[in-house]
Design a protein around this motif. Structure first.
Motif, PDB file in Angstrom:
ATOM      1  N   MET A   1      -7.447 112.991  33.345  1.00 61.70           N
ATOM      2  CA  MET A   1      -7.711 112.018  32.302  1.00 61.70           C
ATOM      3  C   MET A   1      -9.220 111.793  32.215  1.00 61.70           C
ATOM      4  SD  MET A   1      -6.303 108.136  31.831  1.00 61.70           S
ATOM      5  CE  MET A   1      -7.428 107.174  32.793  1.00 61.70           C
ATOM      6  N   LEU A   2      -9.725 111.711  31.024  1.00 60.00           N
ATOM      7  CA  LEU A   2     -11.134 111.387  30.818  1.00 60.00           C
ATOM      8  C   LEU A   2     -11.376 109.930  31.178  1.00 60.00           C
ATOM      9  CD1 LEU A   2     -11.842 113.117  27.396  1.00 60.00           C
ATOM     10  CD2 LEU A   2     -12.552 113.871  29.654  1.00 60.00           C
ATOM     11  N   MET A   3     -12.533 109.667  31.762  1.00 60.42           N
ATOM     12  CA  MET A   3     -12.882 108.305  32.152  1.00 60.42           C
ATOM     13  C   MET A   3     -13.982 107.788  31.230  1.00 60.42           C
ATOM     14  SD  MET A   3     -10.978 107.759  34.788  1.00 60.42           S
ATOM     15  CE  MET A   3     -11.656 106.569  35.892  1.00 60.42           C
ATOM     16  N   ALA A   4     -13.776 106.608  30.710  1.00 58.90           N
ATOM     17  CA  ALA A   4     -14.789 105.978  29.857  1.00 58.90           C
ATOM     18  C   ALA A   4     -15.988 105.569  30.710  1.00 58.90           C
ATOM     19  CB  ALA A   4     -14.206 104.766  29.162  1.00 58.90           C
ATOM     20  N   HIS A   5     -17.157 105.656  30.123  1.00 60.85           N
ATOM     21  CA  HIS A   5     -18.382 105.245  30.815  1.00 60.85           C
ATOM     22  C   HIS A   5     -18.313 103.743  31.087  1.00 60.85           C
ATOM     23  CE1 HIS A   5     -22.614 104.381  31.499  1.00 60.85           C
ATOM     24  NE2 HIS A   5     -22.737 105.678  31.796  1.00 60.85           N
ATOM     25  N   PRO A   6     -18.791 103.297  32.239  1.00 62.90           N
ATOM     26  CA  PRO A   6     -18.761 101.860  32.563  1.00 62.90           C
ATOM     27  C   PRO A   6     -19.397 100.977  31.484  1.00 62.90           C
ATOM     28  CG  PRO A   6     -19.315 103.106  34.510  1.00 62.90           C
ATOM     29  CD  PRO A   6     -19.297 104.083  33.373  1.00 62.90           C
ATOM     30  N   ALA A   7     -20.462 101.438  30.860  1.00 62.27           N
ATOM     31  CA  ALA A   7     -21.108 100.638  29.810  1.00 62.27           C
ATOM     32  C   ALA A   7     -20.159 100.436  28.626  1.00 62.27           C
ATOM     33  CB  ALA A   7     -22.399 101.301  29.352  1.00 62.27           C
TER      34      ALA A   7
ATOM     35  N   ARG B   1     -10.222  93.483  13.808  1.00 64.59           N
ATOM     36  CA  ARG B   1     -11.232  93.826  14.817  1.00 64.59           C
ATOM     37  C   ARG B   1     -10.653  93.688  16.217  1.00 64.59           C
ATOM     38  NH1 ARG B   1     -14.745  97.232  16.176  1.00 64.59           N
ATOM     39  NH2 ARG B   1     -16.318  96.452  17.555  1.00 64.59           N
ATOM     40  N   LEU B   2      -9.881  92.614  16.448  1.00 64.38           N
ATOM     41  CA  LEU B   2      -9.237  92.419  17.741  1.00 64.38           C
ATOM     42  C   LEU B   2      -8.246  93.548  18.011  1.00 64.38           C
ATOM     43  CD1 LEU B   2      -8.837  90.702  20.280  1.00 64.38           C
ATOM     44  CD2 LEU B   2      -7.107  89.405  19.005  1.00 64.38           C
ATOM     45  N   ALA B   3      -7.493  93.932  17.007  1.00 63.47           N
ATOM     46  CA  ALA B   3      -6.538  95.037  17.164  1.00 63.47           C
ATOM     47  C   ALA B   3      -7.269  96.340  17.476  1.00 63.47           C
ATOM     48  CB  ALA B   3      -5.691  95.184  15.905  1.00 63.47           C
ATOM     49  N   ASP B   4      -8.386  96.581  16.808  1.00 70.73           N
ATOM     50  CA  ASP B   4      -9.166  97.796  17.044  1.00 70.73           C
ATOM     51  C   ASP B   4      -9.725  97.832  18.463  1.00 70.73           C
ATOM     52  OD1 ASP B   4      -8.651  98.568  14.437  1.00 70.73           O
ATOM     53  OD2 ASP B   4     -10.645  97.990  13.688  1.00 70.73           O
ATOM     54  N   ILE B   5     -10.277  96.722  18.907  1.00 70.30           N
ATOM     55  CA  ILE B   5     -10.833  96.643  20.263  1.00 70.30           C
ATOM     56  C   ILE B   5      -9.719  96.798  21.295  1.00 70.30           C
ATOM     57  CG2 ILE B   5     -11.987  95.119  21.942  1.00 70.30           C
ATOM     58  CD1 ILE B   5     -13.882  96.320  19.875  1.00 70.30           C
ATOM     59  N   SER B   6      -8.582  96.166  21.052  1.00 73.12           N
ATOM     60  CA  SER B   6      -7.441  96.277  21.964  1.00 73.12           C
ATOM     61  C   SER B   6      -6.990  97.726  22.080  1.00 73.12           C
ATOM     62  CB  SER B   6      -6.276  95.415  21.475  1.00 73.12           C
ATOM     63  OG  SER B   6      -6.652  94.059  21.435  1.00 73.12           O
TER      64      SER B   6
ATOM     65  N   THR C   1      -8.589 103.320  28.905  1.00 74.14           N
ATOM     66  CA  THR C   1      -8.037 103.134  30.252  1.00 74.14           C
ATOM     67  C   THR C   1      -6.721 103.871  30.465  1.00 74.14           C
ATOM     68  OG1 THR C   1      -6.940 101.085  29.549  1.00 74.14           O
ATOM     69  CG2 THR C   1      -9.131 100.883  30.563  1.00 74.14           C
ATOM     70  N   GLY C   2      -6.186 104.485  29.426  1.00 71.87           N
ATOM     71  CA  GLY C   2      -4.928 105.218  29.564  1.00 71.87           C
ATOM     72  C   GLY C   2      -3.726 104.313  29.730  1.00 71.87           C
ATOM     73  N   THR C   3      -3.784 103.128  29.133  1.00 75.74           N
ATOM     74  CA  THR C   3      -2.676 102.176  29.222  1.00 75.74           C
ATOM     75  C   THR C   3      -2.090 101.940  27.833  1.00 75.74           C
ATOM     76  OG1 THR C   3      -4.148 100.294  28.956  1.00 75.74           O
ATOM     77  CG2 THR C   3      -3.709 101.007  31.213  1.00 75.74           C
ATOM     78  N   LYS C   4      -0.963 101.235  27.800  1.00 76.25           N
ATOM     79  CA  LYS C   4      -0.319 100.939  26.514  1.00 76.25           C
ATOM     80  C   LYS C   4      -0.295  99.454  26.200  1.00 76.25           C
ATOM     81  CE  LYS C   4       2.598 104.998  26.566  1.00 76.25           C
ATOM     82  NZ  LYS C   4       3.949 105.526  26.429  1.00 76.25           N
ATOM     83  N   ASP C   5      -0.735  98.638  27.144  1.00 75.56           N
ATOM     84  CA  ASP C   5      -0.717  97.185  26.994  1.00 75.56           C
ATOM     85  C   ASP C   5      -2.138  96.667  27.186  1.00 75.56           C
ATOM     86  OD1 ASP C   5       0.767  94.484  27.108  1.00 75.56           O
ATOM     87  OD2 ASP C   5      -0.393  94.496  28.973  1.00 75.56           O
ATOM     88  N   VAL C   6      -2.595  95.821  26.277  1.00 77.62           N
ATOM     89  CA  VAL C   6      -3.990  95.367  26.338  1.00 77.62           C
ATOM     90  C   VAL C   6      -4.280  94.566  27.602  1.00 77.62           C
ATOM     91  CG1 VAL C   6      -3.735  93.233  24.983  1.00 77.62           C
ATOM     92  CG2 VAL C   6      -5.906  94.472  24.986  1.00 77.62           C
ATOM     93  N   ASP C   7      -3.324  93.798  28.094  1.00 79.74           N
ATOM     94  CA  ASP C   7      -3.560  93.050  29.331  1.00 79.74           C
ATOM     95  C   ASP C   7      -3.768  94.001  30.508  1.00 79.74           C
ATOM     96  OD1 ASP C   7      -3.368  90.522  28.107  1.00 79.74           O
ATOM     97  OD2 ASP C   7      -1.176  90.562  28.277  1.00 79.74           O
TER      98      ASP C   7
ATOM     99  N   ALA D   1      -4.822  97.036  30.171  1.00 81.26           N
ATOM    100  CA  ALA D   1      -6.072  97.738  29.877  1.00 81.26           C
ATOM    101  C   ALA D   1      -7.270  96.953  30.393  1.00 81.26           C
ATOM    102  CB  ALA D   1      -6.201  97.986  28.379  1.00 81.26           C
ATOM    103  N   VAL D   2      -7.261  95.648  30.194  1.00 80.73           N
ATOM    104  CA  VAL D   2      -8.367  94.804  30.672  1.00 80.73           C
ATOM    105  C   VAL D   2      -8.417  94.838  32.197  1.00 80.73           C
ATOM    106  CG1 VAL D   2      -9.216  92.426  30.824  1.00 80.73           C
ATOM    107  CG2 VAL D   2      -8.398  93.329  28.640  1.00 80.73           C
ATOM    108  N   ILE D   3      -7.263  94.758  32.836  1.00 82.32           N
ATOM    109  CA  ILE D   3      -7.212  94.817  34.305  1.00 82.32           C
ATOM    110  C   ILE D   3      -7.729  96.165  34.795  1.00 82.32           C
ATOM    111  CG2 ILE D   3      -5.635  94.915  36.289  1.00 82.32           C
ATOM    112  CD1 ILE D   3      -3.911  92.809  34.737  1.00 82.32           C
ATOM    113  N   ALA D   4      -7.275  97.246  34.172  1.00 79.75           N
ATOM    114  CA  ALA D   4      -7.712  98.582  34.575  1.00 79.75           C
ATOM    115  C   ALA D   4      -9.209  98.758  34.368  1.00 79.75           C
ATOM    116  CB  ALA D   4      -6.938  99.643  33.790  1.00 79.75           C
ATOM    117  N   ALA D   5      -9.726  98.267  33.250  1.00 83.59           N
ATOM    118  CA  ALA D   5     -11.158  98.391  32.975  1.00 83.59           C
ATOM    119  C   ALA D   5     -11.970  97.611  34.001  1.00 83.59           C
ATOM    120  CB  ALA D   5     -11.468  97.899  31.559  1.00 83.59           C
TER     121      ALA D   5
END
Length: 83
Positions: free
Chosen positions: A1-7, A34-39, A46-52, A54-58
């Protein structure tokens, strides 16, 4: 899986938190979109399907030193401890 840059992860988390705190889900259609796009971007990054999740993984990927970062590498001028 590709990893997003920390920034990128830091920026996405900051935008998500700001939009959430401002109540974007109950605001204008543009703010909700905008919130939907960011989510969505957080989930993809993060390779997740749930925004909550995703935030934890990030946040997990941002916390502390990891083997792939250089935060523990000493600078060339730093003295090494005596043996």
């Amino acid at each position: 899986m590709l990893m997003a840059h920390p920034a990128v992860l830091e920026d996405l988390i900051a935008q998500y938190e700001a939009l959430s705190l401002l109540g974007a889900e109950e605001s204008t259609p543009q703010a909700r979109q905008r919130l939907a796009d960011i989510s969505y971007s957080l989930c993809v990054a993060t390779g997740t399907k749930d925004v909550d999740m995703a935030v934890i993984a990030a946040r997990h990927r941002l916390s502390g030193a990891r083997p792939e970062d250089d935060s523990l590498v000493q600078s060339a001028g730093a003295a090494e401890p005596a043996a």
